[in-house]
Design an enzyme around this catalytic site. Structure first.
Site, short mmCIF file in Angstrom:
data_model
loop_
_atom_site.label_atom_id
_atom_site.label_comp_id
_atom_site.label_asym_id
_atom_site.label_seq_id
_atom_site.Cartn_x
_atom_site.Cartn_y
_atom_site.Cartn_z
N TYR A 60 -30.92 18.52 88.22
CA TYR A 60 -31.18 19.01 86.87
C TYR A 60 -31.51 20.51 86.90
O TYR A 60 -32.34 20.97 87.70
CB TYR A 60 -32.34 18.24 86.24
N HIS A 88 -32.49 31.11 76.07
CA HIS A 88 -32.67 30.29 74.88
C HIS A 88 -34.13 29.96 74.61
O HIS A 88 -34.47 29.48 73.53
CB HIS A 88 -31.85 28.99 75.01
N ARG A 285 -85.43 15.53 68.52
CA ARG A 285 -85.77 14.26 69.16
C ARG A 285 -84.60 13.62 69.90
O ARG A 285 -84.79 12.99 70.95
CB ARG A 285 -86.28 13.28 68.09
N ASN A 413 -35.78 18.25 70.28
CA ASN A 413 -34.80 18.39 71.35
C ASN A 413 -33.80 17.22 71.34
O ASN A 413 -33.53 16.60 72.37
CB ASN A 413 -35.53 18.48 72.69
#
Length: 503
Positions: A60, A88, A285, A413
């Site tokens: 990839y 891009h 407290r 995407n």
């Protein structure tokens, strides 16, 4: 790139996990050592990448397009593939991220790449180390990352700056990146497609921002413990009951036990005035319970940050010993997104507490008869009135921004990124909140100093007295009125020193 380190103290060792203190140091020049073991694993990983590509196995980003376009071939030329990776992603918007945060992100990135499972060339690690040895900081836009495939857009701007494109900071001044590189003695970084993708495909910005926010919020958490004890002693509250060890042991939460122990240390020797009610308002407290819960939450974030700082964030990863190229989701910033949202919640509740303590302190109905707004001459003077307004505004801003980012997932995407964590937004938001929170703490510190001036008793606990003496020496009394903005900042800085844990 040529390393021109101006300071050579305590170099960063890329063979051990980073710490939050390393990221804090990265705001200035630091030396990053690239030792022989680091170079060896970089070379083996790079050789493995070359062998895989030689076998025509798909990788990839090296042989393919990106994101939803993974099914299409990438560019044949390695330099063109680098440009294809970065061009891009030049779509960021908004103001620049603080250069100290961007430099911390670069340190996290170089550590991840140096582990030798990203397939990058040695020159990438060398170039990042060289950059960190100068005051160069890439200009990175705040908006653009969804924290899912790493911090793609901000890191793409950082990578372009290292190539001499876009903008950068040098000695704190924003200039064209090519000019900054030249003045720093650095040469533009040459990259191929795998190098470029590895530089952007990780959650280094999210991790760095979360770690820095954690460090700052921890400082305010420690400050809130001290400020509470000063308030208790100045007003003459009974310090023996609400932080009592038997009481907190029965409560059963470890953070509360530890916080109460530190508070008892500050309050050792304190004598109650006898004029306060049996049970104080919750902002006094219940502080061991509130601050203790915050301590437990911060310990969870500690674990997430530590894991991110010792982990590798990239895709794909290369394992030469097993001849594996594994494509997956190690760039998915969900752990930091959850952790940063926890920080946001902690910051909001700490702000609530400190602001309510300030309100109690300036109210004559609850502060033991001190003048309203702690004004030395009410009417003619106004004491903490403006400062309280500012503190209220800052707490409102902290609270407004506390909506969890990690549940805001939006598909993007082409539904490749159909679920996203938004960790970057969560982390940068936590950095903003942390900075506001320390100013709220500084405002209460100024108020406590003024309370002594207008009639509060001298602290009876030695620890409280010593801290208040430091405040008195730093912040003059408000008599007559004056702008308090700088005093608040100085008081916040002093709180950092007064509550710094021992090494």
């Amino acid at each position: 790139m040529t390393i021109q380190a101006r300071k050579a103290i305590r170099p960063i060792d890329l063979t051990r996990p980073l710490r939050e203190t390393d990221l804090r140091r990265a705001a200035a020049e630091i030396r990053v050592d690239i030792t022989a073991p680091v170079r060896d694993r970089l070379r083996r990983s790079r050789d493995h990448l070359r062998a895989v590509l030689g076998d025509d196995r798909p990788v990839y980003g090296a042989t393919t397009g990106f994101g939803a376009l993974v099914g299409f071939a990438g560019r044949d030329d390695e330099a063109d593939q680098c440009d294809n990776t970065l061009a891009h992603l030049g779509a960021g918007q908004g103001p620049d991220i603080d250069p100290a945060v961007s430099r911390a992100a670069m340190l996290v990135r170089v550590w991840s790449l140096a582990q030798g499972v990203s397939g990058v060339s040695e020159r990438v690690v060398e170039g990042l180390a060289a950059m960190l040895a100068t005051t160069f900081a890439p200009a990175m836009p705040r908006l653009g990352s969804v924290g899912a495939s790493g911090d793609l857009i901000p890191l793409a701007y950082a990578t372009q700056a290292l190539r001499g494109r876009g903008w950068a900071y040098l000695d704190g001044r924003r200039v064209p990146a090519a000019e900054a590189l030249g003045r720093a003695g650095l040469t533009p970084l040459a990259l191929d497609g795998r190098d470029a993708l590895a530089l952007v495909n990780g959650t280094s910005l999210t991790t760095a921002a979360t770690a820095l926010a954690l460090d700052d919020i921890r400082r305010s958490h420690r400050a809130a413990q001290l400020l509470t004890c000063l308030l208790v002693d100045l007003l003459g509250c009974d310090p023996g009951q609400f932080p009592h060890p038997r009481l907190l042991a029965a409560y059963g939460h470890p953070g509360a036990v530890d916080v109460a122990g530190r508070m008892r240390g500050y309050l050792a020797g304190a004598v109650p005035s006898g004029a306060r009610p049996l049970q104080e308002a919750y902002s006094i407290r219940c502080t061991p319970q509130l601050l203790g819960a915050a301590e437990d939450a911060l310990r969870y974030v500690d674990g997430v940050v530590a894991a991110d700082l010792r982990g590798v964030s990239d895709n794909p990863l290369f394992f030469p010993d097993d001849d594996l190229v594994l494509h997956g989701g190690n760039f998915f910033g969900q752990p930091a997104a959850f952790a940063a949202d926890v920080l946001a919640t902690v910051a909001a509740q700490l702000g609530n507490l400190v602001e309510r303590q300030l309100d109690l302190l300036v109210d004559p109905a609850r502060n033991g008869g001190l003048p309203p707004m702690l004004a030395a001459g009410p009417g003619r003077q106004h004491g903490l009135q403006g400062a309280q307004l500012a503190a209220t505004a800052m707490v409102a801003e902290i609270r407004r921004a506390a909506t969890p980012a990690s549940m805001q997932s939006l598909p993007t995407n082409l539904h490749n990124q159909d679920v996203v964590p938004f960790g970057t937004q969560a982390a940068l938001r936590a950095v903003d909140q942390a900075r506001l929170l320390r100013l709220v703490c500084g405002t209460l510190a100024v108020g406590l100093r003024q309370a002594l001036h207008v009639g509060a008793r001298t602290p009876t606990a030695s620890g409280c007295a010593a801290a208040l003496d430091r405040l008195v020496a730093l912040v003059p009394p408000i008599d007559p009125d004056r702008p308090l903005d700088a005093d608040v900042v100085r008081a916040a800085d002093l709180l950092d020193l007064l509550t710094e844990p021992p090494n």
